[in-house]
Every structure is written in structure tokens, then in C-alpha cells.
Design an enzyme around this catalytic site. Structure first.
Site, PDB file in Angstrom:
ATOM      1  CB  CYS A  42      -5.853  -5.658  -1.079  1.00 10.93           C
ATOM      2  SG  CYS A  42      -6.145  -4.726  -2.620  1.00 10.93           S
ATOM      3  CG  ASN A  43      -7.368  -6.876   3.639  1.00 14.17           C
ATOM      4  OD1 ASN A  43      -6.661  -6.187   3.149  1.00 14.17           O
ATOM      5  ND2 ASN A  43      -8.007  -6.359   4.621  1.00 14.17           N
TER       6      ASN A  43
END
Length: 230
Positions: free
Chosen positions: A118-119
Site C-alpha cells: 500500500c505504501n
């Protein structure tokens, strides 16, 4: 030739996004102790509130998989909307893009789970398509293994992401201890969340400056009473 990445973070030039700080995502984290992770996330959130940093909170598949955002994080921002998504990549959700644009700051501080998914995808896409600068808070993020976190950080750094830690960000925002309007609030965060540094501040306040101890309950200290020695 100017280089905006040489500018320090200030309360006026950045915003922050918390990505998927949810229990099921935290269960999979192996790169950092999960209690330390939560401590750092909440400390970063409190810091953002002290300095009035525009803040976005986004979640993924809350009902079907990930669970609710850490309540300690939500309680820092009462009444704040939570931007739910289906995509692992926050950049894929129009609400998130709109929130970042509305905040009007090109420097984006990021705390999220997981680092390698996600990052990583958000950072690369936000830089490529949104022309944002990304400041990845390494110790307020976590991956499914130390290798997953570390190599994701390396990949992002090679692409231009700037790695930071939560306390570094808070102290960069404070910058000068003469800024008394935020000094006490920053010291409160340090004492609660900064481990040995916080213990040192407590010691200095009480033993050197003779301030009262900060516990809220009353306690009486009983003098020593030597017992008979045979």
C-alpha cells in the site's frame, strides 16, 4: 537551481496521510514490534494535530477483511471522515486524490501498512501522476517481513521518496524550542511516546526543575522504616 527536497518540513508546507492502520493489516507486520508500531503511529498523529497538519485517513476493505482503524488514531481526530477503498493502492481512489488536492500541499508525509504494497504503490503513483513529494515514515509503517519493509523502502528511495521517522518529523515541525505555542504539547508527546528520551524529560522536569510528577492520581510516599537486623 532550486531543489524542493532540500526544504525542511514545516507546518505550512506539508500534509499527512495514514494508510490502512487497521488490525488485520497490523497482524501481518513482522518488520517492527506491533505495539511499537501503534505507539509511533499515534505519536505521529498527535504531532500532526499539534501543528495543524492537513490529515487524510484512508482504509481498505474494513468490513470484509481489515477491521476498524486503530481507535487510538481515530480519537486524535474526532469526527474526521475515513476514506474507504477497495484498491490496495490509495491513489486508485478518487476520494483520496481529491483530499490530497484539497489540502493543497505537495509534500506528503505517509504512514501506512504494508510498506511493500500500500505504501509503495501509493508513493510511486502519487509522484508519477500527481507530482507529489513523498516522505515515508519508516517507523510508523510496517511490512510482512523485515526484508519486505527494507527492500520496499530501498525501492522507493531509489525512485525519490524521502525516508523519515516519526520523531524526526515532529521535531522538524517544531524546529525551535523558542516556539512556545507548541512546546508543551510536543513535550507531552515526547514524555508519553518517546521511550528513553521521554523518561529523561520526566526526570529533568521533576528532579532538576522540581516540577510535580505528571501522574493524575494522588500517592503518598511513606518514609523508610528500618526493620530489626539479626
Amino acid at each position: 537551481m532550486s531543489n524542493s527536497k532540500l526544504e525542511v518540513l514545516t507546518p505550512d508546507n506539508c500534509q499527512i496521510i495514514f494508510i490502512d492502520q487497521q488490525p488485520q493489516m497490523a497482524f501481518g507486520v513482522q518488520s517492527i514490534d506491533r505495539q511499537v508500531l501503534k505507539n509511533n503511529v499515534v505519536a505521529l498523529a498527535k504531532s500532526a494535530k499539534v501543528f495543524n497538519i492537513p490529515t487524510t485517513i484512508t482504509t481498505v476493505e474494513t468490513e470484509s477483511f481489515s477491521g476498524n482503524t486503530f481507535p487510538e488514531l481515530l480519537d486524535v481526530f474526532p469526527g474526521k471522515d475515513i476514506l474507504e477503498r477497495s484498491s490496495m493502492n490509495s491513489w486508485d481512489d478518487q476520494k483520496v486524490r481529491d483530499a490530497l488536492k484539497a489540502n493543497g500541499k505537495k509534500k506528503v508525509v505517509v504512514s501506512g501498512l504494508w510498506t511493500e504494497v500500500c505504501n509503495n504503490t501509493f508513493a510511486l503513483c502519487a509522484m508519477l501522476e500527481g507530482d507529489y513529494e513523498i516522505y515515508m515514515v519508516a517507523d510508523a509503517s510496517g511490512g510482512t517481513s523485515k526484508e519486505a519493509h527494507d527492500f520496499a523502502m530501498q525501492r522507493m528511495i531509489q525512485a525519490g521518496v524521502i525516508p523519515v521517522t516519526w520523531q524526526q518529523v515532529m521535531l522538524e515541525w517544531q524546529r525551535d524550542w523558542a516556539r512556545k505555542e507548541t512546546y508543551n504539547a510536543v513535550m507531552d508527546i515526547v514524555r508519553e511516546h518517546s521511550g528513553a528520551y521521554g523518561m529523561g524529560v520526566d526526570y529533568a522536569y521533576t528532579m532538576v526543575h522540581k516540577a510535580p510528577s505528571r501522574q493524575k492520581s494522588e500517592h503518598e510516599t511513606l518514609a523508610p522504616v528500618p526493620a530489626p537486623v539479626r
